[in-house]
Design a protein around this motif. Structure first.
Motif, PDB file in Angstrom:
ATOM      1  N   TYR A 221     120.698  61.875  44.683  1.00  0.00           N
ATOM      2  CA  TYR A 221     121.914  62.191  45.440  1.00  0.00           C
ATOM      3  C   TYR A 221     121.720  61.810  46.907  1.00  0.00           C
ATOM      4  CZ  TYR A 221     122.734  65.278  41.404  1.00  0.00           C
ATOM      5  OH  TYR A 221     122.885  65.779  40.144  1.00  0.00           O
ATOM      6  N   SER A 222     122.738  61.213  47.475  1.00  0.00           N
ATOM      7  CA  SER A 222     122.704  60.845  48.896  1.00  0.00           C
ATOM      8  C   SER A 222     124.067  61.148  49.508  1.00  0.00           C
ATOM      9  CB  SER A 222     122.373  59.362  49.063  1.00  0.00           C
ATOM     10  OG  SER A 222     122.444  58.981  50.432  1.00  0.00           O
ATOM     11  N   THR A 223     124.042  61.842  50.645  1.00  0.00           N
ATOM     12  CA  THR A 223     125.299  62.256  51.294  1.00  0.00           C
ATOM     13  C   THR A 223     125.205  62.023  52.797  1.00  0.00           C
ATOM     14  OG1 THR A 223     125.650  63.965  49.611  1.00  0.00           O
ATOM     15  CG2 THR A 223     126.910  64.161  51.665  1.00  0.00           C
TER      16      THR A 223
ATOM     17  N   LYS B 156     131.484  61.372  54.719  1.00  0.00           N
ATOM     18  CA  LYS B 156     131.854  59.964  54.766  1.00  0.00           C
ATOM     19  C   LYS B 156     131.461  59.238  53.487  1.00  0.00           C
ATOM     20  CE  LYS B 156     133.870  59.167  58.724  1.00  0.00           C
ATOM     21  NZ  LYS B 156     135.218  58.573  58.769  1.00  0.00           N
ATOM     22  N   ALA B 157     130.354  59.681  52.873  1.00  0.00           N
ATOM     23  CA  ALA B 157     129.910  59.025  51.644  1.00  0.00           C
ATOM     24  C   ALA B 157     129.017  59.989  50.866  1.00  0.00           C
ATOM     25  CB  ALA B 157     129.145  57.745  51.971  1.00  0.00           C
ATOM     26  N   THR B 158     129.204  60.040  49.565  1.00  0.00           N
ATOM     27  CA  THR B 158     128.354  60.870  48.701  1.00  0.00           C
ATOM     28  C   THR B 158     128.555  60.480  47.254  1.00  0.00           C
ATOM     29  OG1 THR B 158     127.716  63.148  48.152  1.00  0.00           O
ATOM     30  CG2 THR B 158     130.073  62.704  48.398  1.00  0.00           C
ATOM     31  N   ASN B 159     127.548  60.746  46.430  1.00  0.00           N
ATOM     32  CA  ASN B 159     127.702  60.571  44.983  1.00  0.00           C
ATOM     33  C   ASN B 159     127.617  61.925  44.276  1.00  0.00           C
ATOM     34  OD1 ASN B 159     124.920  60.839  45.540  1.00  0.00           O
ATOM     35  ND2 ASN B 159     124.364  59.784  43.655  1.00  0.00           N
TER      36      ASN B 159
ATOM     37  N   ASN C 225     125.965  53.756  51.414  1.00  0.00           N
ATOM     38  CA  ASN C 225     125.372  54.875  50.676  1.00  0.00           C
ATOM     39  C   ASN C 225     124.999  54.454  49.260  1.00  0.00           C
ATOM     40  OD1 ASN C 225     124.651  57.706  50.930  1.00  0.00           O
ATOM     41  ND2 ASN C 225     126.193  58.078  49.361  1.00  0.00           N
ATOM     42  N   GLU C 226     125.841  53.633  48.633  1.00  0.00           N
ATOM     43  CA  GLU C 226     125.540  53.132  47.293  1.00  0.00           C
ATOM     44  C   GLU C 226     124.283  52.267  47.296  1.00  0.00           C
ATOM     45  OE1 GLU C 226     129.088  51.092  46.190  1.00  0.00           O
ATOM     46  OE2 GLU C 226     130.296  52.922  46.040  1.00  0.00           O
TER      47      GLU C 226
END
Length: 365
Positions: A75-77, A89-92, A64-65
């Motif tokens: 933003y990504s999730t 599972k992954a987010t900023n 995700n990073e």
């Protein structure tokens, strides 16, 4: 004269327009090519991440990073359904928004996207508006693209990217994003097997040791910090006789006492697991066979010098307890970083299974 000048100016304007169109097409072609190059680089970084000695959850967070950095996404999730609930599972995105993000599947605006397995793009038209799924927040996201994730036609969750600007994704190449989405799915599918291994590790109720599966997940990451390690598998060869002659509770006590002796003898940097039944594995991380030979012999002597009292549960009334001793057969080999540790342990297990009955030694293969 004036007419000639006008004609000349019109011709110049036409030439400039044609030139601008050509330049625009070249820039568009360059941007498209650049995006493809970026996508190839991203795919390579995905593959590199998969091969890293990290936990499955750490891998998906790193992926995700990479997406956020390479595609300049605000933003990504990534949200996955684990069979009972949706998990981020992954987010900023700040944690205060997580409840909203992990419940997007229930939002009316995304239901059709999930049912048809197609992306959904939404945006506000002006400041002061908010996206349909936003409950209490203004200003964080003004446009979003929602991608349902499927593995083998089975819905597993979704990926959503968001921007703080209205219409920010109007001109984005959705073909590239589809490729990225498919890469995310491939990665999730690949690391899902790793996740399964990590989650099936159990703690043995008699010894408190972790099961053999520990070696293939978290244990392997620790072991692979070194180029080579020594792996010793040993078996209590007379456990069946002890169970039959002195009772199963006594046999369980023997297994417990043997594990305690080994745990007390080895460094905290080494790994001990109950492999299966009366078989145990010791991993001497970073140690050569020559360096552990005397140490293994010492452990063997300690085990076989133990006098273990027969369990009260195996005694009849007024019967005096007897004492039992364990016998162990041991086999040691070298493990090389990056190779299949399950293949190494299988080789050791096969040796012990095929060893002559009554063998009571330290063997090197």
């Amino acid at each position: 004269m004036i007419i000639a000048v006008i004609i000349l100016l019109v011709a110049i304007i036409m030439l400039l327009m044609i030139y601008n169109m050509l330049i625009s097409k070249k820039i568009e072609k360059y941007n498209s090519l650049n995006q493809k190059v970026v996508s190839l680089n991203v795919l390579q970084e995905f593959m590199d991440t998969i091969s890293e000695e990290k936990s499955a959850n750490d891998k998906i967070r790193k992926i995700n990073e990479i997406l956020i950095e390479k595609y300049d996404i605000k933003y990504s999730t990534i949200v996955i359904y684990n069979g009972s609930e949706y998990i981020i599972k992954a987010t900023n995105v700040d944690v205060k928004h997580w409840d909203t993000l992990k419940n997007l599947h229930s939002e009316e605006i995304f239901k059709d996207s999930i049912e048809t397995a197609t992306p959904k793009y939404i945006t506000v038209e002006k400041e002061g508006e908010r996206l349909p799924y936003q409950k209490m927040e203004f200003g964080r996201a003004k446009s979003a693209m929602f991608f349902p994730l499927y593995i083998d036609n089975v819905y597993i969750g979704y990926w959503i990217i968001e921007s703080g600007k209205p219409h920010d994704f109007d001109k984005i190449d959705t073909t590239i994003l589809e490729v990225v989405k498919n890469n995310i799915i491939s990665v999730i599918k690949t690391i899902d097997n790793q996740n399964i291994v990590e989650n099936i590790v159990r703690e043995d109720k008699f010894t408190g040791l972790k099961s053999a599966e520990y070696l293939y997940g978290e244990g392997k990451r620790k072991i692979d910090q070194y180029t080579t390690s020594s792996i010793c598998m040993f078996e209590i060869t007379n456990i069946v006789d002890i169970n039959e002659e002195y009772g199963r509770h006594t046999g369980n006590d023997v297994i417990t006492k043997v594990s305690e002796i080994v745990q007390q003898s080895i460094s905290k940097d080494y790994i001990l697991v109950r492999y299966m039944g009366p078989k145990f594995v010791i991993v001497f991380s970073g140690a050569e066979i020559e360096g552990v030979s005397d140490f293994v012999l010492n452990i063997k002597n300690k085990i076989e010098n133990l006098s273990i009292e027969q369990s009260e549960e195996d005694l009849y009334e007024d019967e005096e307890p007897e004492y039992v001793k364990a016998k162990v057969n041991m086999v040691i080999t070298t493990y090389y970083k990056g190779t299949a540790i399950e293949g190494t342990t299988k080789k050791l297990e096969e040796y012990l299974e095929l060893a002559p009955q009554g063998e009571n030694d330290i063997n090197y293969i």
